[in-house]
Design a protein around this motif. Structure first.
Motif, PDB file in Angstrom:
ATOM      1  N   TYR A 227      76.235   7.086  65.977  1.00 40.52           N
ATOM      2  CA  TYR A 227      76.096   6.032  66.991  1.00 40.52           C
ATOM      3  C   TYR A 227      74.735   5.376  66.877  1.00 40.52           C
ATOM      4  O   TYR A 227      73.697   6.054  66.911  1.00 40.52           O
ATOM      5  CB  TYR A 227      76.282   6.630  68.388  1.00 40.52           C
ATOM      6  CG  TYR A 227      77.680   7.190  68.582  1.00 40.52           C
ATOM      7  CD1 TYR A 227      78.704   6.353  69.015  1.00 40.52           C
ATOM      8  CD2 TYR A 227      77.958   8.518  68.293  1.00 40.52           C
ATOM      9  CE1 TYR A 227      79.993   6.856  69.177  1.00 40.52           C
ATOM     10  CE2 TYR A 227      79.235   9.024  68.451  1.00 40.52           C
ATOM     11  CZ  TYR A 227      80.253   8.194  68.898  1.00 40.52           C
ATOM     12  OH  TYR A 227      81.509   8.684  69.059  1.00 40.52           O
ATOM     13  N   GLY A 228      74.767   4.015  66.711  1.00 41.85           N
ATOM     14  CA  GLY A 228      73.533   3.260  66.565  1.00 41.85           C
ATOM     15  C   GLY A 228      72.876   2.998  67.908  1.00 41.85           C
ATOM     16  O   GLY A 228      73.452   3.204  68.974  1.00 41.85           O
ATOM     17  N   GLU A 229      71.638   2.516  67.811  1.00 44.08           N
ATOM     18  CA  GLU A 229      70.850   2.255  69.020  1.00 44.08           C
ATOM     19  C   GLU A 229      71.492   1.211  69.903  1.00 44.08           C
ATOM     20  O   GLU A 229      71.506   1.324  71.127  1.00 44.08           O
ATOM     21  CB  GLU A 229      69.435   1.834  68.626  1.00 44.08           C
ATOM     22  CG  GLU A 229      68.504   1.679  69.822  1.00 44.08           C
ATOM     23  CD  GLU A 229      67.105   1.308  69.398  1.00 44.08           C
ATOM     24  OE1 GLU A 229      66.276   1.108  70.305  1.00 44.08           O
ATOM     25  OE2 GLU A 229      66.831   1.221  68.183  1.00 44.08           O
ATOM     26  N   LYS A 230      72.052   0.158  69.236  1.00 45.10           N
ATOM     27  CA  LYS A 230      72.655  -0.912  70.033  1.00 45.10           C
ATOM     28  C   LYS A 230      73.870  -0.402  70.798  1.00 45.10           C
ATOM     29  O   LYS A 230      74.089  -0.764  71.946  1.00 45.10           O
ATOM     30  CB  LYS A 230      73.057  -2.068  69.117  1.00 45.10           C
ATOM     31  CG  LYS A 230      71.870  -2.814  68.538  1.00 45.10           C
ATOM     32  CD  LYS A 230      72.336  -3.979  67.693  1.00 45.10           C
ATOM     33  CE  LYS A 230      71.138  -4.761  67.105  1.00 45.10           C
ATOM     34  NZ  LYS A 230      71.561  -5.910  66.292  1.00 45.10           N
ATOM     35  N   GLU A 231      74.671   0.469  70.155  1.00 49.02           N
ATOM     36  CA  GLU A 231      75.854   1.010  70.833  1.00 49.02           C
ATOM     37  C   GLU A 231      75.442   1.878  72.022  1.00 49.02           C
ATOM     38  O   GLU A 231      76.038   1.796  73.092  1.00 49.02           O
ATOM     39  CB  GLU A 231      76.666   1.854  69.846  1.00 49.02           C
ATOM     40  CG  GLU A 231      77.340   1.020  68.761  1.00 49.02           C
ATOM     41  CD  GLU A 231      78.009   1.892  67.717  1.00 49.02           C
ATOM     42  OE1 GLU A 231      79.210   1.685  67.447  1.00 49.02           O
ATOM     43  OE2 GLU A 231      77.332   2.810  67.205  1.00 49.02           O
TER      44      GLU A 231
END
Length: 836
Positions: A227-231
């Motif tokens: 899971y990326g930071e934006k998500e």
């Protein structure tokens, strides 16, 4: 710009937007504020906390009817603010600048869901649906804490009961921080979606607000995923929206509950405040409580004075059988008994009912769920309210809190009614006592007080028959009776302490009550039954704590006399007792006054007699002294020389007057010694005839001189018990008086005869007689019919007084009979000597 400055500025912007009609100005200020927050790097959590605190402060001053509108409007403003100042925090601001129109639309949809209402279930479902579509996740769910218990409140395309997923979400709640699993195949067991697909990856973010974790947002994917930071930022934004929505919904729910509680209590207050009659209060309060709680049946119990028993005082919807079964229950028995013993509300189903002995009528009535709350006033349990349902119902904490508030309100109303009833009863008691006191205080005549007091008591106590007794030593004597036959009166004239209702109440010094089955006097029971009396009450008559009498009342109809009745009658008894004591004191004072007046009159008489006695004694002393001196001078001067007869007469006169002086002096000395208690009597058998002959011989010359005929009739066997010298004094005094008041040529007689164990002696003459009104005074010291110095008959007035005292010492009796101008007889009755 810092957090403290933001706390002071933001509430003012919120007020402008909500109440002052300055929406555009507020939005522009928010835009500028958002820019400053961005530059100061103030995070989204701080913004959310400040918004919530500001809203709570505002809602305290908002009327309940406006709360819903204000909450909705403020939520809409929050969304507008978030968009206007770039979602506040830097990451969130950058994400909005870089995301496409689809993300912006999703946030608008979520914002609309939050502002569309305060149905928390609907809001959470919209948020989950938005996340699922926006992030293309396989499933998602939100778990919340309800009363510290984790509960899955909403899920999308996911088996919310999967143990691993539930445990994973619960772990996030406990830790309060985000976590994810890249590939679930590394964990066991596998998670399967409703459509059969396997979940490979999960992410969970806590719902934090005001420093407290309210729940957790979880998503899952069908493939392993980093899971990326934006998500994570995007999901964090939705998590904060969900936390805010949950907080607002809970706040609104609490306000609704508070509003409902106030409405319910106000409705009950309107009912109970219209009256101070306890029966009306209980029934009105129960009816209204059942209405606001939508109850099928109900009852109100009051705790009895013993603190162990609850009595059913009001009920609605209960069958006669159920009322009979639950009319009295013990503390701790049944649901109401449990509520009273614990001091807090209790709710349970019939399957868990605690008292098997009471279960059958409840089942027959169709009762399934029961709730009860104690009635509390000033921290003290006074009873319980019980509400029953004929369908299954789960009682929430809010329900029980409402029931507790209703119980407290009814408890206060009961206390007020009880205080009013006590005051009313006290006022009635004072009026009753005043009416009794005003009646009995009008007279100081005991008979009148007894009669009037009993009549008035029967009237004020609504009884039909009664008796009133006065205490004489250990005996109660009947002084007044009402409503009872003369036959009963004859049997109830005297009672002992401890005997019957009046005797028992006098013995115990308290009011008592009983019915015909307990009647304590077997002797009077048949007469009581004949009178038709069945219920009784009795009280002592008290004055200064001392029993002066007793009173008993009865009725011909069965009546249960209460403690108030007993207290009232005891107070009446005190009032009557004091009146009786006062009248007795008055009577005693009046009697003492009469005695004092009599004593004063006697003293005056004695004083007068003393003066007369001094005059008489002076005369009596002077007369013989003159004779003695005259005859002595004749003899001294030898004027009778050679005249032997004349000398002899002179000597006889001297001797006779000397004897007269001796008798007078002896009489005075006798009285003096008698008053001093120095006279001794030596009782022995005496021959009456011998003593009479001795005395008659002493007076022979006097009787011969007046040519008096003397007769006597004395059996030789007549013997009395007495002192010889004193008995001689008695006969001498009586003969002296008889000779003195008998004219020349008269007649004197002495007769003696036996009377049972006594000897009766009379001395009679046919002299001048004595007036009837004077006879009682003749035995008084110094008394003389004629006390003047010119009186015809000599004497000091001591003879009969001395005679009476001697006869009394012989344990005999003396009295006088006379007819003026004809005769006088003195009677003496003396104990006969043994063997006569």
């Amino acid at each position: 710009m810092n957090s403290e400055e933001l706390k002071s500025i933001y509430p003012e912007l919120l007020k402008k937007y909500l109440f002052e009609g300055k929406e555009e100005e507020a939005l522009y200020g928010a835009y500028k504020l958002g820019k400053e927050c961005f530059e100061a790097k103030i995070g989204i959590e701080d913004i959310m906390n400040i918004h919530t605190q500001s809203l709570e402060s505002i809602l305290r001053a908002v009327p309940p009817s406006k709360i819903h509108e204000v909450v909705l409007k403020s939520s809409n403003l929050l969304i507008e603010f978030s968009i206007r100042f770039g979602l506040v925090c830097q990451n969130y601001f950058e994400m909005l600048q870089q995301t496409d129109e689809r993300i912006r639309t999703a946030f608008y949809q979520a914002g609309e869901a939050l502002t569309a209402g305060l149905d928390i279930q609907r809001m959470l479902s919209v948020i989950l649906d938005t996340i699922k579509n926006l992030m293309e996740v396989a499933g998602c769910a939100i778990m919340l804490l309800e009363e510290d218990i984790p509960v899955i409140k909403a899920s999308e395309s996911l088996d919310a009961e999967n143990e691993f997923f539930k445990d994973f979400l619960f772990k996030i709640i406990k830790e309060g921080k985000m976590d994810f699993v890249y590939d679930l195949r590394e964990k066991n067991p596998p998670m399967i979606l409703k459509d059969g697909r396997e979940i490979r990856s999960v992410l969970a973010i806590p719902l934090n607000l005001k420093g407290k974790t309210r729940g957790v947002l979880g998503i899952c994917l069908t493939h392993p995923h980093h899971y990326g930071e934006k998500e994570i930022n995007l999901l964090t934004s939705f998590a904060y929206q969900a936390a805010s929505a949950i907080d607002n919904a809970h706040l609104f729910k609490e306000l609704q509950h508070h509003d409902k509680t106030i409405d319910a209590l106000y409705a009950i207050d309107r009912v109970v405040s219209h009256t101070l009659d306890l029966e009306n209060i209980l029934r009105g309060a129960l009816t209204k409580a059942m209405e606001v709680t939508e109850t099928d049946t109900g009852g109100i119990y009051l705790l009895e004075e013993n603190g162990k028993t609850l009595s059913l005082k009001a009920h609605v919807g209960l069958s006669p059988e159920l009322v009979n079964a639950f009319s009295k229950i013990g503390v701790g028995q049944g649901v109401s008994g449990m509520a009273v013993s614990s001091g807090k509300p209790v709710a349970l189903d019939i399957a868990n009912y605690p008292s098997p002995e009471l279960l059958a009528p409840l089942i027959k009535e169709g009762i399934i769920s029961i709730a009860s709350a104690p009635l509390i006033a000033k921290g003290k349990v006074v009873g319980a309210i019980s509400l029953s349902y004929k369908s299954r119902r789960t009682f929430s904490k809010d329900d029980l809190d409402l029931l507790a508030s209703i119980g407290s309100q009814i408890g206060v109303a009961i206390q007020n009614a009880t205080l009013f009833s006590d005051l009313e009863r006290h006022h009635k008691m004072l009026e009753t006592l005043y009416s009794i006191e005003s009646v009995v205080s009008r007279s100081l005549d005991l008979e009148e007080i007894f009669d009037v007091a009993l009549s008035k008591t029967l009237d004020v106590t609504d009884t039909e028959a009664g008796t009133l007794y006065s205490l004489d030593g250990e005996i109660l004597r009947l002084k007044a009776i009402k409503g009872l036959s003369s036959e009963f009166e004859e049997k109830a004239l005297i009672r002992k302490i401890g005997d019957g209702i009046p005797g028992i109440s006098a013995q115990l010094k308290k009011a008592i009550t009983m019915d015909i089955s307990q009647f304590p006097s077997p002797l009077l029971l048949p007469y009581v039954r004949k009178e038709g009396l069945v219920s009784f009450i009795g009280t002592p008559l008290l004055s200064k704590g001392n029993v002066v009498g007793a009173m008993a009342l009865g009725t011909k109809k069965k009546r249960i006399f209460t403690q108030d009745d007993l207290d009232l009658l005891l107070s009446i008894g005190n009032v009557i007792g004091i009146a009786v004591e006062n009248a007795s004191l008055y009577g005693a004072s009046k009697e003492n006054l009469q005695k004092l007046q009599k004593a004063y009159e006697e003293l005056q008489t004695l004083d007068k007699m003393k003066e007369e006695f001094i005059s008489v004694v002076s005369h009596e002393l002077k007369t013989p002294l003159i004779s003695i001196k005259g005859y002595g001078e004749l003899l001294y001067d030898e004027k009778l020389k050679g005249r032997l007869d004349e000398q002899k007469k002179s000597l006889e006169a001297i001797i006779r007057n000397a004897d007269r002086l001796t008798r007078l002096i002896d009489s005075i000395m006798f009285i003096s010694r008698l008053q001093a208690g120095k006279i001794e009597f030596h009782l022995e058998p005496l021959d009456v005839d011998e003593i009479v002959r001795m005395c008659v011989s002493d007076f022979k010359s006097m009787m011969d001189k007046k040519q008096i005929t003397f007769e006597k009739d004395i059996p030789k066997i007549s013997r009395v018990l007495g002192d010889k010298d004193k008995f001689v004094e008695v006969i001498t005094n009586l003969l002296d008086n008889a000779i003195k008041f008998t004219p020349d040529g008269g007649k004197i007689s002495i007769k003696v005869w036996d009377e049972a164990l006594n000897v009766h002696l009379t001395v009679s003459d046919n002299g001048i007689g004595i007036p009837a009104d004077i006879i009682p005074k003749l035995f008084t010291r110094f008394y003389q019919v004629d006390a003047s110095t010119a009186r015809k008959y000599s004497g000091a007035g001591l003879g009969l007084y001395i005679t009476k005292n001697i006869i009394d010492a012989f344990r005999g009796k003396i009295w006088i009979e006379s007819e003026v101008g004809k005769w006088t007889t003195v009677h003496i009755l003396l104990p006969a000597a043994e063997g006569r």
